[in-house]
Design an enzyme around this catalytic site. Structure first.
Site, PDB file in Angstrom:
ATOM      1  N   LYS A  39      58.145  59.428  18.213  1.00 23.48           N
ATOM      2  CA  LYS A  39      58.842  58.452  17.356  1.00 23.48           C
ATOM      3  C   LYS A  39      58.193  58.403  15.974  1.00 23.48           C
ATOM      4  O   LYS A  39      57.048  58.837  15.799  1.00 23.48           O
ATOM      5  CB  LYS A  39      58.792  57.075  18.018  1.00 23.48           C
ATOM      6  CG  LYS A  39      57.388  56.501  18.122  1.00 23.48           C
ATOM      7  CD  LYS A  39      57.333  55.292  19.044  1.00 23.48           C
ATOM      8  CE  LYS A  39      55.917  54.746  19.117  1.00 23.48           C
ATOM      9  NZ  LYS A  39      55.749  53.796  20.237  1.00 23.48           N
ATOM     10  N   ARG A 137      58.332  42.144  24.503  1.00 24.18           N
ATOM     11  CA  ARG A 137      58.995  42.809  23.377  1.00 24.18           C
ATOM     12  C   ARG A 137      60.357  43.189  23.927  1.00 24.18           C
ATOM     13  O   ARG A 137      61.105  42.291  24.297  1.00 24.18           O
ATOM     14  CB  ARG A 137      58.132  44.010  22.975  1.00 24.18           C
ATOM     15  CG  ARG A 137      57.904  44.137  21.512  1.00 24.18           C
ATOM     16  CD  ARG A 137      56.850  45.176  21.205  1.00 24.18           C
ATOM     17  NE  ARG A 137      57.070  46.476  21.826  1.00 24.18           N
ATOM     18  CZ  ARG A 137      56.347  47.562  21.575  1.00 24.18           C
ATOM     19  NH1 ARG A 137      55.353  47.501  20.707  1.00 24.18           N
ATOM     20  NH2 ARG A 137      56.598  48.704  22.161  1.00 24.18           N
ATOM     21  N   HIS A 165      56.007  48.753  29.654  1.00 24.25           N
ATOM     22  CA  HIS A 165      55.014  49.138  28.640  1.00 24.25           C
ATOM     23  C   HIS A 165      53.867  48.131  28.690  1.00 24.25           C
ATOM     24  O   HIS A 165      54.092  46.935  28.868  1.00 24.25           O
ATOM     25  CB  HIS A 165      55.694  49.134  27.264  1.00 24.25           C
ATOM     26  CG  HIS A 165      54.938  49.838  26.166  1.00 24.25           C
ATOM     27  ND1 HIS A 165      54.245  51.011  26.351  1.00 24.25           N
ATOM     28  CD2 HIS A 165      54.795  49.522  24.849  1.00 24.25           C
ATOM     29  CE1 HIS A 165      53.709  51.386  25.188  1.00 24.25           C
ATOM     30  NE2 HIS A 165      54.023  50.497  24.266  1.00 24.25           N
ATOM     31  N   ARG A 220      53.590  58.528  29.160  1.00 29.00           N
ATOM     32  CA  ARG A 220      54.169  58.594  27.808  1.00 29.00           C
ATOM     33  C   ARG A 220      53.011  58.571  26.804  1.00 29.00           C
ATOM     34  O   ARG A 220      52.455  57.517  26.514  1.00 29.00           O
ATOM     35  CB  ARG A 220      55.094  57.394  27.561  1.00 29.00           C
ATOM     36  CG  ARG A 220      56.188  57.194  28.629  1.00 29.00           C
ATOM     37  CD  ARG A 220      57.157  56.094  28.225  1.00 29.00           C
ATOM     38  NE  ARG A 220      56.489  54.838  27.914  1.00 29.00           N
ATOM     39  CZ  ARG A 220      56.269  53.843  28.776  1.00 29.00           C
ATOM     40  NH1 ARG A 220      56.684  53.946  30.030  1.00 29.00           N
ATOM     41  NH2 ARG A 220      55.649  52.752  28.396  1.00 29.00           N
ATOM     42  N   TYR A 261      40.646  50.256 -13.151  1.00 34.17           N
ATOM     43  CA  TYR A 261      41.156  48.924 -13.512  1.00 34.17           C
ATOM     44  C   TYR A 261      40.187  47.824 -13.085  1.00 34.17           C
ATOM     45  O   TYR A 261      39.644  47.862 -11.979  1.00 34.17           O
ATOM     46  CB  TYR A 261      42.493  48.665 -12.828  1.00 34.17           C
ATOM     47  CG  TYR A 261      43.642  49.504 -13.335  1.00 34.17           C
ATOM     48  CD1 TYR A 261      43.958  49.552 -14.698  1.00 34.17           C
ATOM     49  CD2 TYR A 261      44.422  50.230 -12.447  1.00 34.17           C
ATOM     50  CE1 TYR A 261      45.023  50.305 -15.153  1.00 34.17           C
ATOM     51  CE2 TYR A 261      45.499  50.987 -12.887  1.00 34.17           C
ATOM     52  CZ  TYR A 261      45.792  51.023 -14.249  1.00 34.17           C
ATOM     53  OH  TYR A 261      46.851  51.768 -14.687  1.00 34.17           O
ATOM     54  N   CYS A 308      44.001  53.493  -7.614  1.00 29.38           N
ATOM     55  CA  CYS A 308      45.195  53.218  -8.426  1.00 29.38           C
ATOM     56  C   CYS A 308      46.435  53.763  -7.725  1.00 29.38           C
ATOM     57  O   CYS A 308      46.354  54.314  -6.637  1.00 29.38           O
ATOM     58  CB  CYS A 308      45.059  53.861  -9.800  1.00 29.38           C
ATOM     59  SG  CYS A 308      43.518  53.440 -10.641  1.00 29.38           S
ATOM     60  N   ASP A 310      48.223  56.334  -8.511  1.00 23.54           N
ATOM     61  CA  ASP A 310      48.315  57.802  -8.470  1.00 23.54           C
ATOM     62  C   ASP A 310      46.963  58.492  -8.482  1.00 23.54           C
ATOM     63  O   ASP A 310      46.910  59.717  -8.478  1.00 23.54           O
ATOM     64  CB  ASP A 310      49.061  58.308  -9.716  1.00 23.54           C
ATOM     65  CG  ASP A 310      50.280  57.503 -10.029  1.00 23.54           C
ATOM     66  OD1 ASP A 310      51.208  57.533  -9.209  1.00 23.54           O
ATOM     67  OD2 ASP A 310      50.297  56.822 -11.079  1.00 23.54           O
TER      68      ASP A 310
HETATM   69  C1  LIG Z   1      54.793  54.192  21.177  1.00 23.55           C
HETATM   70  C2  LIG Z   1      55.035  54.114  22.621  1.00 23.55           C
HETATM   71  C3  LIG Z   1      54.269  54.855  23.542  1.00 23.55           C
HETATM   72  C4  LIG Z   1      53.058  55.644  23.140  1.00 23.55           C
HETATM   73  O1  LIG Z   1      51.973  54.768  22.939  1.00 23.55           O
HETATM   74  P1  LIG Z   1      50.524  55.338  22.524  1.00 23.55           P
HETATM   75  O2  LIG Z   1      49.656  54.140  22.537  1.00 23.55           O
HETATM   76  O3  LIG Z   1      50.674  55.898  21.146  1.00 23.55           O
HETATM   77  O4  LIG Z   1      50.179  56.361  23.527  1.00 23.55           O
HETATM   78  C5  LIG Z   1      54.631  54.819  24.863  1.00 23.55           C
HETATM   79  N1  LIG Z   1      55.693  54.077  25.277  1.00 23.55           N
HETATM   80  C6  LIG Z   1      56.425  53.335  24.429  1.00 23.55           C
HETATM   81  C7  LIG Z   1      57.559  52.543  24.932  1.00 23.55           C
HETATM   82  C8  LIG Z   1      56.124  53.309  23.082  1.00 23.55           C
HETATM   83  O5  LIG Z   1      56.852  52.567  22.241  1.00 23.55           O
END
Ligand SMILES: *Cc1c(COP(=O)(O)O)cnc(C)c1O
Length: 372
Positions: A39, A137, A165, A220, A261, A308, A310
């Site tokens: 992602k 979430r 998750h 994942r 600056y 800065c 740039d």
């Molecule tokens: C981003 C994400 C992951 C990966 O998480 P990491 O901490 O980068 O390994 C896995 N599952 C879901 C749903 C995520 O949004």
């Protein structure tokens, strides 16, 4: 003829490092499949080259946040299962179904939208039912879960998986991990009782590294695949991203002269300054002003004064530095050079945000370790 010059600011992504990390993670998850989470343009590393490298190294799934990201992977010819997990209500999911993208449902409303997309696309959608086990979430709240699984069992969808998750897997031993695992187990049993036979997936990178009991059918992995270690234990991960620039101008200034600056830094002795054409428009947080080093001409050297838009200015003392010398802003930390983690720690964020923030139009992105 004009000499070919280096980009002002450049992200270099090492695909061999990605492959190394994926091999390590897939071995740790042996017995489970590995999903490469790509992602946000692969956390700023470039989704398509990273996805290809991850598959070469043993990943058999891809994960993306939105259908647009998932379809871009399909369009690039990647034919492994791809899970896409968050689109707006009303988004047209039919192209996703038509292209065999697995979709996530956290509510009966989302489930029905997916089933409807299947009817329009003329094929059976593949759905992953998401249970909220404590992150609050997306994911279905537990009190709505029985209705969701029953609706799924009756719908024209193929329920591929039940998933969730974790909130605190990066703090090994955090009590919420077991609480979430118990809730996940319960949700799975409710799905089985409704007649479903789904796979299960729960682990992110941190849980992949620390909780083999939570690997289930699929892990994942995101951050660890990019070589950034989310857990406080030593791991043989290689950071894949290097952010570099080069010296645009080198000059001496006299003791008593100030830099940038606000004149927040004043030279105590005559010194050589190297001007680097990279600033906050290129992803160098201004909060790092006076609090970062770069790697230049064989050692770490401090940035003086404010970063800065740039430009930034490096203090090289009495050393010889040459215009066009390479400047490493962050990289793999070899020889003690600066890292994305160091930036994150200095300004109070996480390395995820640093690397993901490097996707900028003005910053060139090049790859090493490409094949074929
Ligand atoms: C981003 C994400 C992951 C990966 O998480 P990491 O901490 O980068 O390994 C896995 N599952 C879901 C749903 C995520 O949004």
């Amino acid at each position: 003829m004009a000499e070919q010059s280096a980009p002002r600011a450049e992200v270099v992504v090492d695909l061999d490092a990605i492959r190394h990390n994926v091999r390590l993670l897939a071995a740790r998850a042996a017995g489970s499949a590995t999903m490469a989470v790509v992602k946000a343009d692969a956390y700023g590393h470039g989704a398509i080259p990273v996805a290809k490298a991850a598959i070469e190294a043993g990943a058999t799934w891809l994960g993306s946040c939105s259908l647009a990201e998932a379809l871009a992977l399909r369009d690039a010819g990647l034919d492994v299962p791809i899970l896409s997990w968050l689109d707006l209500p009303g988004a047209d999911l039919a192209p996703g179904v038509a292209h065999g993208i697995d979709l996530a449902a956290s509510s009966t409303r989302e489930l029905h939208a997916i089933a409807d997309a299947g009817h329009r696309a003329g094929s059976t959608p593949r759905v992953h039912l998401k249970i909220d086990t404590g992150l609050s979430r997306n994911g279905c709240p537990p009190h709505e879960w029985p209705a969701l699984v029953e609706a799924a069992a009756k719908s024209d969808v193929d329920v591929v998986a039940v998933w969730s998750h974790l909130a605190c897997a990066d703090e090994p031993g955090h009590k919420s991990v077991d609480v979430q695992a118990d809730r996940f187990d319960h949700a799975y049993r409710v799905a089985r009782e409704a007649g479903l036979t789904p796979q299960r997936h729960l682990a992110n990178s941190a849980a992949t590294l620390t909780r083999p009991d939570l690997h289930f059918d699929l892990v994942r992995v995101g951050i660890a695949m990019y070589g950034l270690n989310p857990v406080p234990q030593e791991e043989d991960l290689k950071p894949a991203m290097t952010f570099r620039s080069s010296v645009a101008l080198a000059k001496r200034i006299a003791a008593g002269e100030s830099v940038s600056y606000g004149q927040t830094w004043t030279a105590e002795r005559d010194t050589t300054l190297a001007l680097v054409p990279a600033g906050y428009a290129d992803g160098v947080p201004r909060l790092l002003s006076g609090r970062m080093d770069v790697w230049l001409a064989g050692k770490r050297r401090p940035v003086r004064g404010r970063v800065c838009m740039d430009q930034l200015v490096v203090d090289c003392g009495d050393d010889d530095v040459s215009e066009k010398d390479t400047v490493i802003l962050f990289g793999d930390g070899a020889n003690g050079g600066p890292t994305a983690r160091e930036w994150a720690d200095t300004i109070g964020t996480i390395d995820y945000e640093i690397v993901t923030g490097m996707y900028r139009p003005r910053v060139a992105r090049t790859y090493v370790g490409t094949r074929g």
